[in-house]
Motif scaffolding. Structure first.
Motif, PDB file in Angstrom:
ATOM      1  N   HIS B 247       0.857  -1.281   0.086  1.00 29.58           N
ATOM      2  CA  HIS B 247       0.025   0.109  -0.127  1.00 29.58           C
ATOM      3  C   HIS B 247       0.844   1.394  -0.094  1.00 29.58           C
ATOM      4  O   HIS B 247       1.807   1.171   0.514  1.00 29.58           O
ATOM      5  N   PRO B 248       0.593   2.094  -0.949  1.00 32.64           N
ATOM      6  CA  PRO B 248       1.328   3.400  -0.868  1.00 32.64           C
ATOM      7  C   PRO B 248       1.503   4.057   0.506  1.00 32.64           C
ATOM      8  O   PRO B 248       2.659   5.015   0.694  1.00 32.64           O
ATOM      9  N   TYR B 249       0.470   4.400   1.274  1.00 31.79           N
ATOM     10  CA  TYR B 249       0.345   4.511   2.884  1.00 31.79           C
ATOM     11  C   TYR B 249       1.690   3.964   3.646  1.00 31.79           C
ATOM     12  O   TYR B 249       2.719   4.399   4.118  1.00 31.79           O
ATOM     13  N   THR B 250       1.856   2.622   3.437  1.00 37.28           N
ATOM     14  CA  THR B 250       2.669   1.746   4.196  1.00 37.28           C
ATOM     15  C   THR B 250       4.188   2.431   3.867  1.00 37.28           C
ATOM     16  O   THR B 250       5.120   2.451   4.337  1.00 37.28           O
ATOM     17  N   SER B 292      -6.162  11.701  -0.981  1.00 37.13           N
ATOM     18  CA  SER B 292      -5.828  12.883  -0.851  1.00 37.13           C
ATOM     19  C   SER B 292      -4.361  13.093  -0.770  1.00 37.13           C
ATOM     20  O   SER B 292      -3.669  14.134  -0.995  1.00 37.13           O
ATOM     21  N   ARG B 293      -3.600  12.045  -0.313  1.00 33.78           N
ATOM     22  CA  ARG B 293      -2.060  12.201   0.016  1.00 33.78           C
ATOM     23  C   ARG B 293      -1.139  11.445  -0.942  1.00 33.78           C
ATOM     24  O   ARG B 293      -0.027  11.204  -0.926  1.00 33.78           O
ATOM     25  N   HIS B 315      -1.317 -11.698   2.345  1.00 37.93           N
ATOM     26  CA  HIS B 315      -0.741 -10.469   2.342  1.00 37.93           C
ATOM     27  C   HIS B 315      -1.919  -9.447   1.659  1.00 37.93           C
ATOM     28  O   HIS B 315      -1.924  -9.645   0.264  1.00 37.93           O
ATOM     29  N   VAL B 316      -2.775  -8.619   2.163  1.00 40.35           N
ATOM     30  CA  VAL B 316      -3.809  -8.050   1.631  1.00 40.35           C
ATOM     31  C   VAL B 316      -3.614  -6.522   1.729  1.00 40.35           C
ATOM     32  O   VAL B 316      -2.906  -6.049   2.685  1.00 40.35           O
ATOM     33  N   ALA B 317      -3.984  -5.722   0.720  1.00 40.52           N
ATOM     34  CA  ALA B 317      -3.866  -4.333   0.876  1.00 40.52           C
ATOM     35  C   ALA B 317      -5.053  -3.751   0.169  1.00 40.52           C
ATOM     36  O   ALA B 317      -6.036  -4.261  -0.772  1.00 40.52           O
ATOM     37  N   ALA B 318      -5.499  -2.618   0.599  1.00 41.99           N
ATOM     38  CA  ALA B 318      -6.684  -1.852  -0.122  1.00 41.99           C
ATOM     39  C   ALA B 318      -6.162  -0.623  -1.017  1.00 41.99           C
ATOM     40  O   ALA B 318      -6.068   0.279  -0.596  1.00 41.99           O
ATOM     41  N   CYS B 319      -5.916  -1.008  -2.186  1.00 42.47           N
ATOM     42  CA  CYS B 319      -5.370  -0.065  -3.211  1.00 42.47           C
ATOM     43  C   CYS B 319      -5.672  -0.647  -4.516  1.00 42.47           C
ATOM     44  O   CYS B 319      -5.398  -1.715  -4.710  1.00 42.47           O
ATOM     45  N   HIS B 320      -6.279   0.303  -5.301  1.00 38.68           N
ATOM     46  CA  HIS B 320      -6.673  -0.133  -6.900  1.00 38.68           C
ATOM     47  C   HIS B 320      -5.315  -0.590  -7.517  1.00 38.68           C
ATOM     48  O   HIS B 320      -5.624  -1.257  -8.472  1.00 38.68           O
ATOM     49  N   TYR B 321      -4.376   0.165  -7.365  1.00 38.44           N
ATOM     50  CA  TYR B 321      -3.087  -0.347  -8.039  1.00 38.44           C
ATOM     51  C   TYR B 321      -2.019  -0.925  -7.567  1.00 38.44           C
ATOM     52  O   TYR B 321      -1.052  -1.370  -8.285  1.00 38.44           O
ATOM     53  N   ALA B 322      -2.161  -1.357  -6.118  1.00 44.10           N
ATOM     54  CA  ALA B 322      -1.180  -2.221  -5.700  1.00 44.10           C
ATOM     55  C   ALA B 322      -0.973  -3.504  -6.471  1.00 44.10           C
ATOM     56  O   ALA B 322      -1.759  -4.135  -6.678  1.00 44.10           O
TER      57      ALA B 322
END
Ligand SMILES: Nc1ncnc2c1ncn2[C@@H]1O[C@H](COP(=O)(O)OP(=O)(O)O)[C@@H](O)[C@H]1O
Ligand SMILES: Nc1ncnc2c1ncn2[C@@H]1O[C@H](COP(=O)(O)OP(=O)(O)O)[C@@H](O)[C@H]1O
Ligand code: SF4
Ligand SMILES: [Mg+2]
Ligand SMILES: [Mg+2]
Lengths: 348, 330
Positions: B247-250, B292-293, B315-322
């Motif tokens: 995830h981009p946040y991680t 937003s970030r 390994h799960v992530a909530a991202c359209h593009y991950a």
């Protein structure tokens, strides 16, 4: 560098009296800062590290003359300022500014940002006229990367990170040579902390500021600093340039501090030094070496004789001093003779 | 069956200026004996998640929805009496600031003893003996003398040890530790983390460790849940999370913390910044909470909330593009 340092501190002491007893007399003292010396060159960052209560903030406040010193000298650009009457001190005050930890309590909630920033500009008589004042306000907002029109807003309208930017702008308003940052990024969340750390680094380069960076966060310190001074119970136990301090710690306390910081890398094998017990009270610091009650290497001499700071051989560079009796032992018996940093931190 | 299953947990608070969606549809599980870390910046809903599990959220203003199954039983449907029997017994909790959760007018021994008498019906003498044993277990020297002391007579590190002793007195199956070392100095933190690791081997309780410190996560967790603005954005085994965050946040979070030793390795001279601020929890966010970030955000991200998707095993992530494992980079 052979030029005189910007700031020179000699044998600084600050003891706080403790009042008690029937007549409210002084019954004991907190030896908060107990004889420390250091200097900072123009444009240099010196970091002060150590665990809470070791006296870091007291050093900062003493430099700012927020209370009288118990003893010692503070010399700014060749002039003694510790014994200067406050009238004469004013122009020198401008040159040394501070950013505190808490961006919430350090800004007056009843002042707009414009007035918070204008106050030091007026106090030090820096603005030639109102147009100049406006230009200075705009330039300050640019420097800390806040929108110019935010000067008309109130502190509560800003987030923690933005308030810290305002705090930095206020410190810059007097065009200082030296900024004291007392845990200036410690209260901020990780992602915002990075923004402020980068800002401070940029400003320092751009403006050639010197910095006393007070922090308990060793990773941030390593990232920011040129040199590091490690404090324990009111004393400096080690000073070294960054790479020497992290690569070849020469004091058992520094070594333990480095090994205790959790690294964001799972599964690494590290040498762990877990110190026993708690930091003793600064009201009654241990005799001999103050660290001997927790030091894994302490021997008889440590319990009776206080070690003094002195230069230590260090293959990684010059300017390494430490206060530890181990350095009088032959290298083969001195556990600090080798450069163990990379091993303690499990890097490289 | 997992020991604990948190299923679509939603804890909202009614406030004068709108609903605070503190936890907004969070699911995860904890297996018996494992250590799960919940990591995220302040305000992302970590403590509210923990308090919801133990039903310690005041209702109102709080409102909890979803399911929290402990050994298969939904705690959200349990009676107050049943919850009292579970709290401090099968599930116990330690907090960041031990002074606020210890009773200042009771000796340390009494506080450990109370728990044992309440849950296990021990006699006063047996409870006191066990209290001494517990203090020994958590490494408090002179335990016989210390049981008679009051919290204010102890240092911060000692108090946290006492909290751990109280929490473990009844051999819980699950220990929830909310920032247990955040208020402590680094050498004391090292002692407490060491103690927790050691006790985990000996006691065998599962641990939910809540922290904002990625170093602490890397040191003690087996699995990690990353929260952002009231939602789970990623979950992975600890190695996968640090070595291959999806995830981009991680990714941003990991890039923004300096590693100790950076001056020796000559690594990154500049920290990665996550621009901007965490969004207000009082606004309903239709899309991705991080949009937003996020440097990769598109119109899709602001319009549609990405589902949690398995990108690699466990390994799960909530991202359209991950990227998904095995998928080709676009
Ligand atoms: N105004 C004061 N009166 C009495 N003791 C003080 C005062 N300010 C600080 N101290 C004590 O001095 C010691 C050093 O404090 P401080 O400089 O704040 O440490 P640090 O910033 O390293 O955490 C501590 O024991 C603290 O309790
Ligand atoms: N009793 C309460 N009433 C209203 N809002 C609350 C309450 N407790 C927590 N919150 C809000 O819930 C959000 C998440 O808080 P919390 O879980 O404590 O975050 P953290 O991740 O730092 O532990 C925050 O916005 C907080 O203000
Ligand atoms: S002087 Fe002795 S007690 Fe002090 S740090 Fe050195 S070895 Fe340890
Ligand atoms: Mg301080
Ligand atoms: Mg919390």
């Amino acid at each position: 560098m052979s030029t005189a340092p910007l700031l020179q501190v000699n044998d600084l002491k600050k003891h706080f009296p403790i009042h008690g007893g029937f007549f409210g007399g002084v019954t004991a003292k907190v030896y908060a800062v107990d004889g420390i010396s250091f200097d900072i060159a123009k444009g240099e960052t010196l970091s002060l590290v150590g665990e809470s209560g070791c006296g870091k903030s007291t050093v900062g406040k003493a430099l700012l003359r927020l209370f009288p010193l118990t003893d010692g000298q503070v010399i700014l650009d060749g002039q003694r300022i510790d014994d200067m009457p406050s009238g004469t001190l004013r122009p020198l005050r401008r040159r040394m500014q501070v950013v505190f930890q808490d961006p919430f309590s350090s800004l007056n909630p009843r002042m707009r940002v414009r007035d918070i920033l204008a106050e030091p500009i007026r106090n030090f008589g820096l603005a030639k006229n109102s147009a100049d004042l406006e230009a200075r306000l705009a330039a300050l907002m640019d420097k800390v990367r806040l929108p110019r029109d935010a000067v008309n807003r109130w502190p509560h309208e800003f987030s923690g990170g933005q308030r810290q930017r305002i705090g930095i702008a206020r410190a810059l308003a007097g065009e200082p040579d030296l900024i004291i940052c007392d845990e200036a990024v410690s209260a901020l969340d990780v992602s915002v902390k990075a923004q402020i750390v980068n800002l401070l680094q940029d400003l320092q380069k751009e403006l050639g500021l010197a910095m006393l960076f007070i922090s308990h966060d060793l990773a941030i310190v390593e990232h920011m600093t040129h040199r590091v001074a490690v404090m324990y119970l009111g004393k400096i136990v080690e000073v070294a340039p960054r790479r020497s301090l992290f690569g070849a710690p020469k004091h058992p306390y520094t070594e333990a501090l480095l090994s205790a910081v959790p690294q964001p890398t799972p599964g690494i094998q590290r040498q762990r030094i877990i110190l026993k017990g708690d930091v003793p009270s600064p009201i009654n610091p241990p005799k001999g070496c103050r660290f001997h009650t927790r030091c894994p290497y302490a021997f008889d001499r440590c319990r009776v004789e206080e070690p003094v700071l002195r230069p230590i051989q260090d293959a990684m560079g010059e300017g390494h001093v430490s206060a530890c009796h181990l350095h009088d032992l032959p290298a083969a018996q001195n556990p600090l003779s080798e450069a163990k940093g990379a091993q303690l931190l499990a890097v490289g | 069956m997992a020991l604990l299953e948190v299923d679509a947990l939603q804890t909202h608070f009614r406030t004068p200026d709108g609903i605070n969606r503190a936890v907004d549809g969070v699911s995860f599980h904890v297996n018996a004996g494992e250590t799960l870390a919940i990591v995220g910046e302040s305000g992302c809903g970590k403590s509210v998640t923990a308090m919801s599990i133990l039903r310690l959220i005041p209702e109102p203003p709080g409102k909890i929805a979803g399911a929290i199954r402990f050994n298969g039983k939904n705690l959200l449907e349990a009676s107050d009496k049943e919850m009292r029997a579970i709290r401090g017994n099968e599930i116990s909790m330690i907090f960041q600031e031990p002074m606020t959760s210890l009773n200042p007018v009771l000796t340390v021994g009494r506080q450990i003893g109370e728990t044992l008498r309440l849950h296990q019906g021990m006699s006063a003498q047996a409870a006191e003996d066990r209290a001494v044993e517990m203090l020994n277990l958590v490494g408090i020297p002179e335990a016989k003398r210390r049981v008679k002391e009051y919290p204010h007579q102890l240092s911060g590190g000692m108090r946290q040890r006492v909290m751990i002793a109280i929490a473990l007195a009844c051999n819980p199956k699950l220990l929830i530790a909310d920032e247990p070392t955040t208020a402590l100095d680094v050498t004391i933190q090292a002692q407490i983390l060491d103690l927790m690791r050691d006790l985990k081997h000996r006691v065998g309780a599962a641990i939910v460790l809540i922290t904002h410190d990625l170093g602490v996560v890397a040191e003690v967790a087996e699995r990690v849940v990353v929260m952002y603005a009231g939602r789970k954005v990623e979950e992975a085994p600890v190695h996968a999370l640090f070595n291959k965050p999806r995830h981009p946040y991680t990714q941003g979070l990991l890039g923004s913390v300096p590693k100790l030793g950076s001056s020796l390795t000559g690594e990154a001279t500049r920290l990665a910044e996550i621009p901007g601020l965490v969004p207000s929890l009082k606004q309903k966010i239709p899309g991705c909470v991080f949009a937003s970030r996020c440097a990769h955000a598109t119109d899709l991200c602001t319009a549609v909330a990405p589902a949690l998707e398995e990108k690699a095993p466990g390994h799960v992530a909530a991202c359209h593009y991950a990227l998904r494992e095995g998928a080709l980079a676009a």
